[in-house]
Design a protein around this motif. Structure first.
Motif, PDB file in Angstrom:
ATOM      1  N   GLN A  91      19.019  27.831  30.914  1.00 41.85           N
ATOM      2  CA  GLN A  91      17.931  26.865  31.087  1.00 41.85           C
ATOM      3  C   GLN A  91      18.009  26.197  32.466  1.00 41.85           C
ATOM      4  O   GLN A  91      16.979  26.011  33.132  1.00 41.85           O
ATOM      5  CB  GLN A  91      17.999  25.821  29.975  1.00 41.85           C
TER       6      GLN A  91
ATOM      7  N   ASN B   3      15.135  26.496  35.360  1.00 46.69           N
ATOM      8  CA  ASN B   3      14.510  25.311  35.950  1.00 46.69           C
ATOM      9  C   ASN B   3      14.658  25.313  37.468  1.00 46.69           C
ATOM     10  O   ASN B   3      13.740  24.916  38.200  1.00 46.69           O
ATOM     11  CB  ASN B   3      15.116  24.039  35.362  1.00 46.69           C
TER      12      ASN B   3
ATOM     13  N   ARG C 177       5.052  22.811  35.917  1.00 43.46           N
ATOM     14  CA  ARG C 177       5.852  23.523  34.918  1.00 43.46           C
ATOM     15  C   ARG C 177       5.699  22.875  33.555  1.00 43.46           C
ATOM     16  O   ARG C 177       5.328  21.705  33.433  1.00 43.46           O
ATOM     17  CB  ARG C 177       7.329  23.538  35.302  1.00 43.46           C
TER      18      ARG C 177
ATOM     19  N   ALA D 181       7.985  23.104  29.731  1.00 44.81           N
ATOM     20  CA  ALA D 181       9.085  23.706  28.982  1.00 44.81           C
ATOM     21  C   ALA D 181       8.574  24.290  27.674  1.00 44.81           C
ATOM     22  O   ALA D 181       7.789  23.668  26.956  1.00 44.81           O
ATOM     23  CB  ALA D 181      10.160  22.660  28.703  1.00 44.81           C
TER      24      ALA D 181
ATOM     25  N   ILE E 233      10.438  28.730  30.708  1.00 44.51           N
ATOM     26  CA  ILE E 233       9.704  27.742  31.485  1.00 44.51           C
ATOM     27  C   ILE E 233       8.356  28.340  31.883  1.00 44.51           C
ATOM     28  O   ILE E 233       8.292  29.417  32.485  1.00 44.51           O
ATOM     29  CB  ILE E 233      10.466  27.335  32.761  1.00 44.51           C
TER      30      ILE E 233
END
Length: 649
Positions: free
Chosen positions: A499, A503, A571, A573, A578
């Motif tokens: 993750q 990101n 963006r 989540a 993403i």
């Protein structure tokens, strides 16, 4: 607390509980009234607020929070008072609004008659006797079973009726012009085009295996994630019809029931009706005039705020209509031919207008034909009463100091001892253990019982009887040993690392887009294996409403699409990666050729405006009555309840 756990799960108690929940939940929409004095220094310590001469006490709030928790636990058995933090202020405001309604009604002499309350009480299924009619004995048994008093039931029914008779007409009188709705209709047709890319976490899971030191550090930083919640060992003794022996309807009872219910078995004419009730005779007269002019009754009642479901009653007997609306209404309806519009006529709930849609003629049955049905109904009722008597006997024994073992042995109850269970019914030490399906809700419903508390009787779902519940052991919450969950920690560490990498890649891509590159070019430049090129996306704003209609949340990337300015990217989540969203073009909507859409927006705006009008009415009532809040007491109640200070009764 046990009272409201039982009430929330009981079929006969649902009708009473829902009155309160509807009042609270409906009030959330208008819970932002702020014209309250922030004093309270002159109020008693246990008084949270006062509206006119009506007080809101700490005990009242405790009851409301207990009920709200019972409701939440129907969906999430592990819920605690801490999960209600977001509801606390809304519930306090809703209770103040309830006191506003009561104080205003008292000041202006607006009373709810005992007859109206009685008419609502007789609708509760659990208060009918063997003959299907209201029974004082059955009502008392219902109150005892649900741990309620007659005063509590009547207060909640009166509150619901006051809301229906005072607030509902206020909210139903709003009218919105099509011109006001037009901009909203235009907005729903707005079309947006852009591109959408997904950076899947799976594309970032590579790399060296985590070291022991990394896993230990990750475990310490996320120890709350690996804490095993409080667990309890239960002893369960099921109470079913097996303990009753042979309980069945006798020939005499069957014959007597048949004679007493000739209106049902001998044949009773029924009439399919549509009905609208309001306290304003003029408003009812307007509905009647429209209904008599032609068209459907639902269309005639719609301008007064009624939906088709609101006015559709269906087939009723004369006796049923007498119970609902009174003898005067029933006499006119059952003497009118099909298609007749009756009213306005004064009923037990206000003024009625009723249309006789059709007439179903009587069709009688002999005792022989009805015998099996009557026997099954009476036997079920006798068993229900008998098991209620047995439950009362067991609870009396517990109150007299008998132990769980003594009560279970004396009543020949089979006992099950569970391993240590979480509130959700999971056994951490025995992962393969499964509670019998009938006991699935017991841990969640009984987790507030202390190890030193006396056992309690809980109802089982689907008329499965009852269960006597005793807490044998309480194991406090504690982190699981790392050695035991090392595989899970390793999986979580790798997922978190992926993750973070996703990101970081998203930030780099968005930076390039901000510098003028297209989303496709920026994604390609990132060079991440497993990431597909962006896809084109085109959507109207009105399409987002379909998610709400289906009870779903709008997907984050689509929600972002309608917040961006052209040329911008952002963006979002997601559960698997993403999302990167870039808006390219906005085409304004034009609803000029879509009158149906405008009409739909008129309906939506009238509903919203009705809520606003109700808010303003409450604000005016509070200004007239005077409202004081004891903020110190409210803060203390918040800390006590949400901090776990509220205990089960």
């Amino acid at each position: 607390m046990k009272t409201f756990r039982r009430l929330s799960k009981s079929k006969v108690g649902t009708g009473i509980l829902v009155l309160f929940l509807l009042l609270i939940l409906a009030s959330f929409a208008i819970a932002d009234i702020s014209n309250l004095s922030q004093g309270g220094g002159s109020l008693p310590q246990n008084t949270l607020a006062k509206v006119g001469d009506a007080e809101l006490t700490a005990a009242d709030l405790d009851t409301a929070m207990q009920r709200r928790l019972a409701q939440v636990r129907q969906q999430n058995p592990q819920a605690t008072y801490a999960d209600l933090a977001g509801d606390f202020d809304a519930i306090v405001n809703a209770l103040i609004q309830e006191r506003t309604l009561w104080a205003y009604a008292r000041k202006h002499g607006f009373t709810v008659s005992k007859k109206l309350v009685d008419a609502e009480i007789v609708k509760i299924p659990g208060v009918r006797g063997l003959d299907g009619r209201f029974s004082e004995q059955a009502y008392r048994a219902f109150l005892a079973q649900e741990r309620l008093t007659d005063a509590q039931v009547r207060r909640e029914i009166e509150t619901s009726l006051l809301q229906r008779l005072i607030i509902t007409p206020v909210a139903a009188s709003v009218r919105i012009a099509p011109g006001i709705a037009r901009p909203y209709a235009d907005a729903s047709l707005e079309q947006r085009s852009g591109s959408l890319a997904l950076l899947p976490f799976a594309a970032f899971t590579g790399g060296a295996a985590p070291t022991t030191a990394e896993l230990q550090t990750f475990y310490r930083q996320n120890v709350a994630r690996y804490t095993v919640p409080e667990r309890r060992t239960f002893r369960l003794a099921r109470i079913t019809n097996d303990q009753l022996g042979n309980v069945a309807a006798t020939d005499g009872e069957i014959a007597a029931y048949y004679q007493q219910n000739q209106a049902t078995f001998g044949g009773a004419e029924k009439r399919v009706i549509s009905r609208a009730t309001l306290p304003d005779q003029a408003a009812v007269a307007a509905i009647a005039q429209r209904a008599k002019a032609g068209g459907t009754f639902a269309a005639a009642a719609a301008p007064a705020g009624f939906s088709a479901a609101d006015v559709s009653v269906g087939p009723v007997t004369r006796a049923e209509l007498v119970t609902r609306a009174g003898e005067a209404v029933a006499a006119q309806v059952f003497s009118a031919p099909a298609g007749t519009v009756v009213g306005p006529v004064q009923s037990s709930t206000g003024f009625d207008v009723i249309k006789v849609e059709s007439i179903q003629t009587a069709a009688g049955r002999s005792l022989a034909d009805a015998r099996a049905e009557i026997a099954a109904q009476l036997t079920a009722e006798k068993r229900k009463n008998a098991i209620a008597d047995l439950v009362g006997k067991i609870e009396d024994s517990l109150a007299d100091g008998r132990t769980f073992e003594e009560v279970a042995t004396a009543n020949r109850l089979p006992v099950l001892v569970t391993p240590a269970l979480t509130r959700a019914g999971a056994a951490f030490d025995q992962p393969d253990f499964k509670l019998p399906p009938e006991y699935a809700a017991v841990p969640g419903a009984s987790f507030d019982i202390g190890a030193d508390d006396e056992p309690v009787v809980e109802p089982l779902p689907n008329d499965g009887g009852y269960v006597l519940v005793d807490v044998a052991e309480v194991i406090p919450a504690a982190p699981a040993p790392l050695a035991r969950i090392q595989d899970q920690v390793r999986t979580d560490f790798i997922a978190k690392r992926a993750q973070d990498r996703a990101n970081a890649a998203a930030s780099a891509i968005l930076q390039q887009v901000a510098q003028g590159r297209s989303l496709a070019e920026a994604v390609a430049a990132a060079g991440v294996s497993g990431v597909k090129p962006p896809e084109a996306v085109e959507l109207r704003r009105g399409a987002l409403a379909q998610f709400a209609q289906q009870g779903q949340d709008v997907p984050p990337p689509l929600r972002i699409l309608f917040t961006l300015a052209p040329g911008k990217a952002q963006r979002a989540a997601g559960p698997s990666g993403i999302y990167l969203v870039k808006l390219d073009r906005v085409v304004p909507g034009n609803a000029a050729s879509n009158p149906q859409l405008i009409a739909g927006e008129v309906t939506n705006l009238q509903r919203s405006a009705g809520e606003e009008l109700a808010l303003q009415w409450l604000a005016a009532a509070q200004k007239e009555l005077g409202v004081s809040r004891n903020e110190d007491a409210i803060r203390a109640a918040r800390s006590r309840i949400l901090g776990g200070g509220a205990q089960a009764e």
